[in-house]
Design an enzyme around this catalytic site. Structure first.
Site, PDB file in Angstrom:
ATOM      1  N   ASP A   7     -65.252  79.539 -43.453  1.00  0.00           N
ATOM      2  CA  ASP A   7     -66.371  79.132 -44.300  1.00  0.00           C
ATOM      3  C   ASP A   7     -67.656  79.672 -43.666  1.00  0.00           C
ATOM      4  O   ASP A   7     -67.616  80.444 -42.696  1.00  0.00           O
ATOM      5  CB  ASP A   7     -66.374  77.615 -44.553  1.00  0.00           C
ATOM      6  CG  ASP A   7     -66.789  76.797 -43.335  1.00  0.00           C
ATOM      7  OD1 ASP A   7     -67.023  77.392 -42.252  1.00  0.00           O
ATOM      8  OD2 ASP A   7     -66.878  75.562 -43.455  1.00  0.00           O
ATOM      9  N   CYS A  64     -63.377  77.011 -39.570  1.00  0.00           N
ATOM     10  CA  CYS A  64     -64.576  76.404 -40.147  1.00  0.00           C
ATOM     11  C   CYS A  64     -65.369  75.823 -38.975  1.00  0.00           C
ATOM     12  O   CYS A  64     -65.136  76.201 -37.829  1.00  0.00           O
ATOM     13  CB  CYS A  64     -64.231  75.390 -41.238  1.00  0.00           C
ATOM     14  SG  CYS A  64     -63.230  73.988 -40.729  1.00  0.00           S
ATOM     15  N   GLY A  65     -66.308  74.920 -39.251  1.00  0.00           N
ATOM     16  CA  GLY A  65     -67.138  74.403 -38.158  1.00  0.00           C
ATOM     17  C   GLY A  65     -66.296  73.726 -37.087  1.00  0.00           C
ATOM     18  O   GLY A  65     -66.417  74.006 -35.894  1.00  0.00           O
ATOM     19  N   THR A  66     -65.429  72.828 -37.533  1.00  0.00           N
ATOM     20  CA  THR A  66     -64.550  72.100 -36.605  1.00  0.00           C
ATOM     21  C   THR A  66     -63.109  72.582 -36.640  1.00  0.00           C
ATOM     22  O   THR A  66     -62.331  72.233 -35.747  1.00  0.00           O
ATOM     23  CB  THR A  66     -64.516  70.607 -36.982  1.00  0.00           C
ATOM     24  OG1 THR A  66     -64.046  70.514 -38.335  1.00  0.00           O
ATOM     25  CG2 THR A  66     -65.903  69.978 -36.860  1.00  0.00           C
ATOM     26  N   GLY A  67     -62.730  73.274 -37.692  1.00  0.00           N
ATOM     27  CA  GLY A  67     -61.324  73.626 -37.930  1.00  0.00           C
ATOM     28  C   GLY A  67     -60.572  72.511 -38.650  1.00  0.00           C
ATOM     29  O   GLY A  67     -59.438  72.709 -39.101  1.00  0.00           O
ATOM     30  N   MET A  70     -60.264  72.938 -42.709  1.00  0.00           N
ATOM     31  CA  MET A  70     -59.338  74.045 -42.969  1.00  0.00           C
ATOM     32  C   MET A  70     -57.903  73.604 -42.702  1.00  0.00           C
ATOM     33  O   MET A  70     -57.001  73.889 -43.501  1.00  0.00           O
ATOM     34  CB  MET A  70     -59.685  75.237 -42.064  1.00  0.00           C
ATOM     35  CG  MET A  70     -60.909  76.013 -42.497  1.00  0.00           C
ATOM     36  SD  MET A  70     -60.496  77.009 -43.963  1.00  0.00           S
ATOM     37  CE  MET A  70     -61.874  78.151 -43.998  1.00  0.00           C
ATOM     38  N   HIS A  97     -42.810  75.237 -30.167  1.00  0.00           N
ATOM     39  CA  HIS A  97     -42.142  73.992 -30.572  1.00  0.00           C
ATOM     40  C   HIS A  97     -42.244  73.691 -32.065  1.00  0.00           C
ATOM     41  O   HIS A  97     -41.311  73.145 -32.638  1.00  0.00           O
ATOM     42  CB  HIS A  97     -42.747  72.807 -29.804  1.00  0.00           C
ATOM     43  CG  HIS A  97     -42.403  72.809 -28.339  1.00  0.00           C
ATOM     44  ND1 HIS A  97     -42.618  71.728 -27.526  1.00  0.00           N
ATOM     45  CD2 HIS A  97     -41.862  73.775 -27.550  1.00  0.00           C
ATOM     46  CE1 HIS A  97     -42.221  72.021 -26.284  1.00  0.00           C
ATOM     47  NE2 HIS A  97     -41.767  73.264 -26.276  1.00  0.00           N
ATOM     48  N   ARG A 131     -33.570  72.159 -30.636  1.00  0.00           N
ATOM     49  CA  ARG A 131     -33.983  70.813 -31.062  1.00  0.00           C
ATOM     50  C   ARG A 131     -35.278  70.851 -31.877  1.00  0.00           C
ATOM     51  O   ARG A 131     -35.517  69.984 -32.721  1.00  0.00           O
ATOM     52  CB  ARG A 131     -34.146  69.903 -29.844  1.00  0.00           C
ATOM     53  CG  ARG A 131     -35.285  70.283 -28.914  1.00  0.00           C
ATOM     54  CD  ARG A 131     -35.244  69.493 -27.608  1.00  0.00           C
ATOM     55  NE  ARG A 131     -36.392  69.763 -26.761  1.00  0.00           N
ATOM     56  CZ  ARG A 131     -36.545  70.850 -26.010  1.00  0.00           C
ATOM     57  NH1 ARG A 131     -35.611  71.792 -26.015  1.00  0.00           N
ATOM     58  NH2 ARG A 131     -37.629  71.014 -25.267  1.00  0.00           N
ATOM     59  N   HIS A 132     -36.063  71.897 -31.633  1.00  0.00           N
ATOM     60  CA  HIS A 132     -37.331  72.006 -32.374  1.00  0.00           C
ATOM     61  C   HIS A 132     -37.080  72.355 -33.833  1.00  0.00           C
ATOM     62  O   HIS A 132     -37.837  71.939 -34.711  1.00  0.00           O
ATOM     63  CB  HIS A 132     -38.240  73.047 -31.717  1.00  0.00           C
ATOM     64  CG  HIS A 132     -38.529  72.735 -30.284  1.00  0.00           C
ATOM     65  ND1 HIS A 132     -39.192  71.597 -29.894  1.00  0.00           N
ATOM     66  CD2 HIS A 132     -38.210  73.397 -29.146  1.00  0.00           C
ATOM     67  CE1 HIS A 132     -39.287  71.569 -28.579  1.00  0.00           C
ATOM     68  NE2 HIS A 132     -38.691  72.644 -28.095  1.00  0.00           N
TER      69      HIS A 132
HETATM   70  C1  RB5 Z   1     -69.477  72.669 -42.864  1.00  0.00           C
HETATM   71  O1  RB5 Z   1     -70.723  72.114 -42.627  1.00  0.00           O
HETATM   72  C2  RB5 Z   1     -68.403  71.901 -42.110  1.00  0.00           C
HETATM   73  O2  RB5 Z   1     -68.235  70.641 -42.674  1.00  0.00           O
HETATM   74  C3  RB5 Z   1     -67.101  72.667 -42.113  1.00  0.00           C
HETATM   75  O3  RB5 Z   1     -67.303  73.909 -41.543  1.00  0.00           O
HETATM   76  C4  RB5 Z   1     -65.955  72.050 -41.344  1.00  0.00           C
HETATM   77  O4  RB5 Z   1     -66.354  71.687 -40.059  1.00  0.00           O
HETATM   78  C5  RB5 Z   1     -65.215  70.976 -42.024  1.00  0.00           C
HETATM   79  O5  RB5 Z   1     -64.191  70.485 -41.540  1.00  0.00           O
END
Ligand code: RB5
Length: 147
Positions: A7, A64-67, A70, A97, A131-132
């Site tokens: 994003d 994305c910002g935090t992942g 996504m 795994h 096992r995985h």
């Molecule tokens: C965008 O501001 C932010 O919310 C997006 O990149 C992401 O971190 C969401 O999970």
């Protein structure tokens, strides 16, 4: 072929990763976004994850910002096992795994140097089966039950 999408918060890191993978001789299919205008991560995660689920791409990377957004989106798609990783150990372990087929990264969390190492650990990791495989089969059963 590696599916990749981001994003607006992660465009620079996505371009770094594409360049990095190209230098290693790997090809990416870029599902956008391709500018820094505010957008919704799910619009880009969905087609990228579908391309992995359909086998058009063998692995995928979502940023994305935090992942988090996504990875939540990608894991809604049947057959997708998307792992949000902020360290190399987890990135390798999730291939070994979980047979993870998508990696999610947080561009506001993980610096570019570490992110590229995480990408390498993910790409180079090999599923260990045994096992995985049984555990992954149980995840697939849950997907079926939940429709
Ligand atoms: C965008 O501001 C932010 O919310 C997006 O990149 C992401 O971190 C969401 O999970």
């Amino acid at each position: 072929m590696i599916a990749i999408a981001c994003d607006h918060a992660a465009l620079d890191l996505k371009n770094e990763i594409i360049n990095h993978l190209q230098k290693k001789g790997l090809t990416c299919k870029d599902f956008g976004t391709n500018d820094k205008n505010s957008c919704d991560y799910s619009d880009f995660a969905y087609p990228a994850a579908k391309s992995v689920a359909k086998g058009e791409c063998n692995l995928g990377i979502l940023i994305c910002g935090t992942g988090i957004g996504m990875s939540i989106t990608a894991n809604k798609i049947k057959g997708i096992r998307c792992a949000l990783c902020g360290d190399c150990f987890s990135a390798q372990a999730t291939r070994n795994h979980n047979d993870a087929n998508m990696l999610a990264l947080g561009a506001r969390v993980t610096g570019v140097g570490l992110a590229l190492k995480i990408v390498d650990a993910f790409i180079e990791g090999v599923f260990e089966g045994g096992r995985h495989q049984r555990r992954i089969d149980k995840i697939a059963e849950i997907e079926k039950k939940e429709g």
